[in-house]
Design an enzyme around this catalytic site. Sequence first.
Site, short mmCIF file in Angstrom:
data_model
loop_
_atom_site.label_atom_id
_atom_site.label_comp_id
_atom_site.label_asym_id
_atom_site.label_seq_id
_atom_site.Cartn_x
_atom_site.Cartn_y
_atom_site.Cartn_z
N GLU A 75 1.51 3.81 2.85
CA GLU A 75 2.02 3.36 4.15
C GLU A 75 3.54 3.46 4.20
O GLU A 75 4.26 2.48 4.28
CB GLU A 75 1.53 1.93 4.42
CG GLU A 75 0.02 1.90 4.57
CD GLU A 75 -0.60 0.52 4.48
OE1 GLU A 75 -1.84 0.44 4.49
OE2 GLU A 75 0.14 -0.48 4.42
N GLU B 62 1.51 -4.36 11.37
CA GLU B 62 0.91 -3.03 11.23
C GLU B 62 1.64 -2.05 12.14
O GLU B 62 1.73 -2.26 13.34
CB GLU B 62 -0.57 -3.07 11.65
CG GLU B 62 -1.44 -4.00 10.82
CD GLU B 62 -1.93 -3.37 9.53
OE1 GLU B 62 -1.50 -2.23 9.23
OE2 GLU B 62 -2.74 -4.01 8.83
N HIS C 121 0.86 -1.19 0.00
CA HIS C 121 0.00 0.00 0.00
C HIS C 121 0.89 1.24 0.00
O HIS C 121 1.59 1.51 0.98
CB HIS C 121 -0.91 -0.01 1.23
CG HIS C 121 -1.90 -1.13 1.19
ND1 HIS C 121 -2.28 -1.85 2.31
CD2 HIS C 121 -2.59 -1.64 0.16
CE1 HIS C 121 -3.16 -2.76 1.94
NE2 HIS C 121 -3.37 -2.66 0.64
N HIS D 63 3.02 -3.33 6.99
CA HIS D 63 2.00 -2.34 6.64
C HIS D 63 2.02 -1.17 7.61
O HIS D 63 2.73 -1.20 8.61
CB HIS D 63 0.60 -2.98 6.68
CG HIS D 63 0.30 -3.86 5.52
ND1 HIS D 63 -0.63 -3.55 4.57
CD2 HIS D 63 0.82 -5.06 5.16
CE1 HIS D 63 -0.68 -4.51 3.66
NE2 HIS D 63 0.18 -5.44 4.00
ZN LIG Z 1 -1.67 -1.77 4.31
#
Ligand SMILES: [Zn+2]
EC number: 3.4.17.24
Length: 1011
Positions: free
Chosen positions: A666, A845, A663, A760
């Site tokens: 990010e 994350e 992504h 992420h």
């Molecule tokens: Zn992500």
Amino acid sequence: MTAACLWVIQVFSSSVSTANLIGENHGLDVIFCLIPQYTTKHLHTIKAAINTFAALLCTKTNVCSVVSKGYISGLLRLYEDWYSKDTQHAAIEIRHTLLRCLHKVTHSTAGRQAVISQGGLRLLYHTTQTDLLCKGLESLIDPSVQLMRKCLPKTPLPLTSDLSAYTFPLPGRAHAVPDVATDESREESDDEETEKNQEAPSTDYDDDLETDLNKLCLRPDPDRPKDLLPQYGRLCPEHSHDFTELDLSSEPEESSPSPLSSDEEAVLLNSLSLHSSRMDRRKTNSSNDLSNSSSGSQSQTETSTEGNTPATAQFVAGDFQSHSSILVKEARGEAPSILRGNEQDIEEEGTEEFHHCTMIDSLLKRHGACILHHEPKLYRAAAAKTKSIPGFSILAFPDFWGHLHPPGHEPMAPRKPNIQREKVFEDVQRFLNTHDIINQVVYDLEGSSLQCLSDSLRFFSNFECGNLRKAVQIRRYEYDLILNADTNCSQHAQWFYFEVSNMVADVPYRFNVINCEKSNSQFNYGMQPVLFSVREALEGRPHWVRTGTEICYFRNHFCPAQGRCRTTFYTLTFTITFKHNEDVCYLAYHYPYTYSALKAHLKVLQKSVDPAKCFFRQQILCKSLAGNSCPVVTITASPASRAWKDMLQLRNRPCIVLTARVHPGESNASWVMKGTLEFLCSSDLVAQSLREAFVFKIIPMLNPDGVINGMNRCDLNSEDLNRQWCKPDPVLSPTIYHTKGLLYYLNSIGRTPLVFCDYHGHSRKKNVFLYGCSVKETLWQSGSAVDTVGLKENPGYRTIPKTLDRIAPAFSFNSCNYLVEKSRSATARVVVWREMGVLRSYTMESTYNGCDQGIYKGLQTGTRELQDMGLKFCHSLLSVTKDLKDLYSRRLIDLDYNILDHKSHNFFEDDEPPCVEEIEYSTDCPKLKGTDLDSDINTNIANVDEEEDGGGSEDGHSGAKQWQGSIGKSQQSSMKSCLFPHPIRQAAMEKLSEKRDKCQGVTIVNGQITS
Ligand SMILES: [Zn+2]
């Protein structure tokens, strides 16, 4: 008596059909007549009448009828009358209930229009300003403010098209086929939206959990035939490399030719007609000594200037055209800025003659900071090869110059009380008081020359990762900013990065990013955007710093320029007071990390390792859609010798596969990955042990095109690449297709990765945490009837998170979960677990904001902490193999001393979803349960978060987000959103401790890892 009758009607009105029936029989008219102008008599009856009127407005039919009969004007006049005459404030409740009626009628478009046309906005604004002055009237303010927000006329974004300014023709299609969103929903009023929100069945988060045992336990067939796998053998160069350099001295190779490096040269020559930008490796092998990356911010003067060639020097002038004023001045020494710390070093180096002394060269020479693992000229060479859709030719200063971790920590910004209210007042004034409104476009990505006022700010973002589409000056010191949507698409604006200049020092400028799409943001919880000042950098402080005051994120009144009327936008507003006049500054959502930065960083790392100790090979996994190479890096220890035994040990090392930045918004994931890469290449003893134990396969940027073009979520084909893992398309999602191919290949040669982790960033939670996969926990959590007693599951997937919880201050075990959701069945984590059989398959994350626990509690994360997280993740890998257990336990003791046991480890306490926080939204309309404008926002606050891994960013329609925000329900939802209700968690832990799994030699007893 009348009052009693009214109460009865009120009770009956709770049924929609009864309320409609009463409405049809003129009940509304009768009751409305019972509400008089200001009086001091019969207050009890009046209250009952208004309450009953409000109760009847619970149906769409009644609302329409009231609006069409013109009662809105009457309600407003009543409100005005009670407001002006009730000077003793004896009838606040009546005013409150009148507001409630207005709230209900403005659920309809016609109702909102009526409020505007009847002067309601001005009335509400005026009354609220008076209310602010009187303590007793506080409770009237928020309902009024919400009403104003709701009634502000929908304003289309000032764009000619909602589609991204960038389009890219996809292979196999004649033209770019963007997700044209001019759909039929344009006709629909958002009444439907409101109703839909209210009546949507509250889909249970648990419904999203996979309860089909076959799907959980059976491995699907591979997505491709076996004979396509051998091609990936080339990505295991450690198998074919002959390590002849071990026989020679430790002289580094002249140019360790990776199979594809010539191909990179070709790209360079074709795209920019540069003669050569290959670094002169003979001269630059001086800095092999790498210290531990977590501590290495300053130190080390690098002597990298020899790498310059005529071609790269020529490229410079164009690089900085937009900054020439400040830079030229600096170069001539007109400004007094002197770089103190580094002055001496530079003087010493200064004896060497520069053959190509351009402006930038001399600036670098005078002011360049010594940033470990960053070489501006390498960056420039890398950027010259980067292919962007608009063909960027200018480098953003911070990316080129480099960033040093700022000294010290940066606390979260305290939320100013009533900040949202203040900002709404300012926005309402735009409609009421237009005399100071400028409303002039000062930057347009697509537009040609713009006539800027001489004292307005100048914006620019035509550089890698930049994505400002338009800037509109609203007032003298206020600007609306519109972000470019993801390429070939009309959505996903959130991330931003742009340059701003021509500022006046010490003046607060308000910036409003008006087309954000996520329904809530950590900007409401202490997060600040980041700023880089060129002036500061030239004075020796090249830092991205958290900055901004009056920060607030809320739903606004904008709608798309064309179509999709139901799309809701959010405003991120913040105020910046610049330190210097005429500075050039950069503002970003989070610390930028460009594709060119990655390429340059990998080159620096490659130069830095001692080939006798560390095998480091960068290869190209594949080309992206736009033709950028997607690097894959292999890191392991070189064998002790070329003896058969040592070579065999090398070939038998288990694999660890790490990926990041699927992504593009990010960027925190890239900083964590930077920490991981630097650590693995370092001479640290733990790193050495890890290299000896494992072969690391790292794909640090799965979505190069997205990153380069300043996108937030997708790839050029407007797909979320982390939704493509089930059957990735070899042409449209090449990086995913080939990453999966590499994993299949490793699988096929019996080297299934021991650990897989995809890095992420998470926009709505604090801390760093892992998502993993567990059949049992998924079944338990779903309340499935499947008997799990007979199910065997290796609890080893908990080892890494437990270890990280102990050693990594930013990590929160409480935020981890191991649930397999249907909506995430096509994500890397789930597919690698299910199809490759990788027990430890994770999404990591990292917050954009900071931590709410541990020693970083209350602090925003900086690049230092993010990089440290990447290092700590490597440390945690020591816990997964028997061979390293001893080292691990010794090391862990050391670490425990260092971190002074930063957590209490009482992980059954404090088991709150981290995003449930009190913000102003939740108290906006205390008496207007569930049906007010902001119920959606409240909902999202209470909800389990989404998304980054899962990412249903599409307006958040994943099941987890459907819980509605009425007070009763939100309590319910916060129960549900707690992914580990205590009984289940305890049960889980008990079961886990019962099963001492011997095959992995790891057991968790009472939360401790033992062997
Ligand atoms: Zn992500």
